[in-house]
Design an enzyme around this catalytic site. Sequence first.
Site, mmCIF file in Angstrom:
data_model
loop_
_atom_site.group_PDB
_atom_site.id
_atom_site.type_symbol
_atom_site.label_atom_id
_atom_site.label_comp_id
_atom_site.label_asym_id
_atom_site.label_seq_id
_atom_site.Cartn_x
_atom_site.Cartn_y
_atom_site.Cartn_z
ATOM 1 C CB SER A 10 -0.916 0.017 1.221
ATOM 2 O OG SER A 10 -1.600 1.253 1.256
ATOM 3 C CG HIS A 35 -4.066 -1.206 -1.823
ATOM 4 N ND1 HIS A 35 -5.216 -1.868 -2.207
ATOM 5 C CD2 HIS A 35 -4.451 -0.360 -0.833
ATOM 6 C CE1 HIS A 35 -6.235 -1.448 -1.477
ATOM 7 N NE2 HIS A 35 -5.802 -0.516 -0.639
ATOM 8 C CG ASP A 37 -5.214 2.988 0.650
ATOM 9 O OD1 ASP A 37 -6.178 2.237 0.411
ATOM 10 O OD2 ASP A 37 -4.220 2.650 1.291
ATOM 11 C CG MET A 39 -8.150 7.917 1.920
ATOM 12 S SD MET A 39 -7.415 7.885 3.558
ATOM 13 C CE MET A 39 -6.621 6.271 3.534
ATOM 14 C CG HIS A 68 -9.358 0.953 -1.066
ATOM 15 N ND1 HIS A 68 -8.845 0.724 0.192
ATOM 16 C CD2 HIS A 68 -10.713 1.007 -0.910
ATOM 17 C CE1 HIS A 68 -9.830 0.673 1.067
ATOM 18 N NE2 HIS A 68 -10.974 0.832 0.432
ATOM 19 C CG MET A 70 -11.351 4.175 1.498
ATOM 20 S SD MET A 70 -9.830 4.060 2.433
ATOM 21 C CE MET A 70 -8.657 4.024 1.096
ATOM 22 C CG MET A 139 -12.036 -1.830 4.360
ATOM 23 S SD MET A 139 -10.453 -1.531 3.561
ATOM 24 C CE MET A 139 -9.515 -0.707 4.848
ATOM 25 N N GLY A 144 -8.976 4.890 6.645
ATOM 26 C CA GLY A 144 -8.608 6.293 6.811
ATOM 27 C C GLY A 144 -7.127 6.489 7.072
ATOM 28 C CG PHE A 145 -5.706 7.616 9.667
ATOM 29 C CD1 PHE A 145 -5.028 8.787 9.339
ATOM 30 C CD2 PHE A 145 -7.040 7.700 10.043
ATOM 31 C CE1 PHE A 145 -5.672 10.016 9.402
ATOM 32 C CE2 PHE A 145 -7.685 8.928 10.111
ATOM 33 C CZ PHE A 145 -7.001 10.098 9.789
ATOM 34 N N GLY A 146 -3.114 4.431 7.758
ATOM 35 C CA GLY A 146 -2.266 3.251 7.840
ATOM 36 C C GLY A 146 -1.831 3.035 9.283
ATOM 37 N N GLY A 147 -1.202 1.899 9.510
ATOM 38 C CA GLY A 147 -0.574 1.651 10.804
ATOM 39 C C GLY A 147 -1.515 1.261 11.929
ATOM 40 C CG ASP A 177 -6.542 -2.138 2.714
ATOM 41 O OD1 ASP A 177 -5.445 -1.919 3.243
ATOM 42 O OD2 ASP A 177 -7.178 -1.285 2.047
ATOM 43 N N GLY A 178 -5.370 -3.620 5.871
ATOM 44 C CA GLY A 178 -5.294 -2.964 7.173
ATOM 45 C C GLY A 178 -4.667 -3.852 8.225
ATOM 46 N N GLY A 199 0.807 -2.262 4.012
ATOM 47 C CA GLY A 199 1.378 -0.913 3.990
ATOM 48 C C GLY A 199 2.583 -0.842 4.886
HETATM 49 C C1 DX5 Z 1 -6.513 2.179 5.262
HETATM 50 C C2 DX5 Z 1 -6.031 1.859 3.875
HETATM 51 C C3 DX5 Z 1 -4.989 0.806 3.827
HETATM 52 C C4 DX5 Z 1 -3.708 1.170 4.522
HETATM 53 C C5 DX5 Z 1 -3.137 -0.083 5.097
HETATM 54 O O1 DX5 Z 1 -7.591 3.058 5.174
HETATM 55 O O2 DX5 Z 1 -7.104 1.413 3.058
HETATM 56 O O3 DX5 Z 1 -4.699 0.402 2.490
HETATM 57 O O4 DX5 Z 1 -2.757 1.739 3.672
HETATM 58 O O5 DX5 Z 1 -2.010 0.246 5.811
HETATM 59 P P1 DX5 Z 1 -1.389 -0.718 6.900
HETATM 60 O O6 DX5 Z 1 -0.948 -1.955 6.193
HETATM 61 O O7 DX5 Z 1 -0.274 0.089 7.439
HETATM 62 O O8 DX5 Z 1 -2.466 -0.980 7.914
HETATM 63 ZN ZN ZN Z 2 -6.740 0.401 0.996
#
Ligand code: DX5
Ligand code: ZN
Length: 217
Positions: A10, A35, A37, A39, A68, A70, A139, A144-147, A177-178, A199
Site C-alpha cells: 500500500s 495498492h 488508497d 480518500m 481503492h 474511499m 477491510m 482512513g489511516f495506515g498503521g 487491507d489494514g 502498507g
Molecule cells: C486504510 C487503507 C490501507 C492502509 C493499510 O484506510 O485502506 O490500504 O494503507 O495500511 P497498513 O498496512 O499500514 O495498515
Molecule cells: Zn486500501
Amino acid sequence: MPLPTIIAPSLLAADPSDLTAACRTCEAAGAPWLHVDVMDGHFVPNLTFGPHIVEALRKKTSMVLDVHLMLQHPDRFVTPFIQAGADIVTVHVEADHDLSATLRDIRARGAKAGLAINPPTPFSHVVPYLDQIDLLLCMTVNPGFGGQSFIPEVLEKTREAQQIRERAGLSFHIEVDGGVNPANAAACREAGVNVLVAGTSFFKSAQPQETLRTLMS
Ligand code: DX5
Ligand code: ZN
C-alpha cells in the site's frame, strides 16, 4: 481451488516525496500489484491521492494498479481513475451510489470491479453483488489511516465469501487491507484470502523483499 496469493503493497505507507522509489522497492521485492488508497476527507477523515498521481504511477510501473476508492461518491471518479491507468477500481458498499450501476460502469470501461466492506458493516450487505465483482475487499481496520491494528473477526467474512464463491462457481479475489503483517498473513490465507494489502509491514520493513516472502509463505 485456491487462487494464487498476491501481495499488494500500500503506497500510503511509502515516502510520499519519492513514489518512483516506492515503485522500484515493490518491483525489486516481486510485488505484482500496487495498492493505491484514494480518500476524500468525507467518507474517511483523510486526504490522499488523485487521478493525476495514478497517471504518474502508470508511467513509472507495469504493476497492477489496485485503486481503492474511499469516496462518498465513487461513481463520479470511475472514469478519471480508469483513464489515468487504474487496473482495478474498488468502491465501498457504504458509499452513496447506485452500486450495481457503478460496478457495471467500471467493467464497461475495461477495468476490474472491486467491492469493499468496512469492519462494522454486516456481510449480508455485499452478498447481492458478489456475482458482479472481480474482487471483494474486506477491510481489516476502519479505513482512513495506515498503521492500525488488524481486526481478526473480519476473517469470518472472508470465510463466508469463500464458501459462497465456491457454491456459486464465482471467481472473485478475496482481499484484506489494514494491519496485515507476517504474524497474521497465514490466518488470512487459511480464511480464504488471496490478496494481502501490506502498507506499514512492507514499506517500514528493513528488508521488504524478505517481508514479502514471509507474507506469501
Ligand atoms: C486504510 C487503507 C490501507 C492502509 C493499510 O484506510 O485502506 O490500504 O494503507 O495500511 P497498513 O498496512 O499500514 O495498515
Ligand atoms: Zn486500501
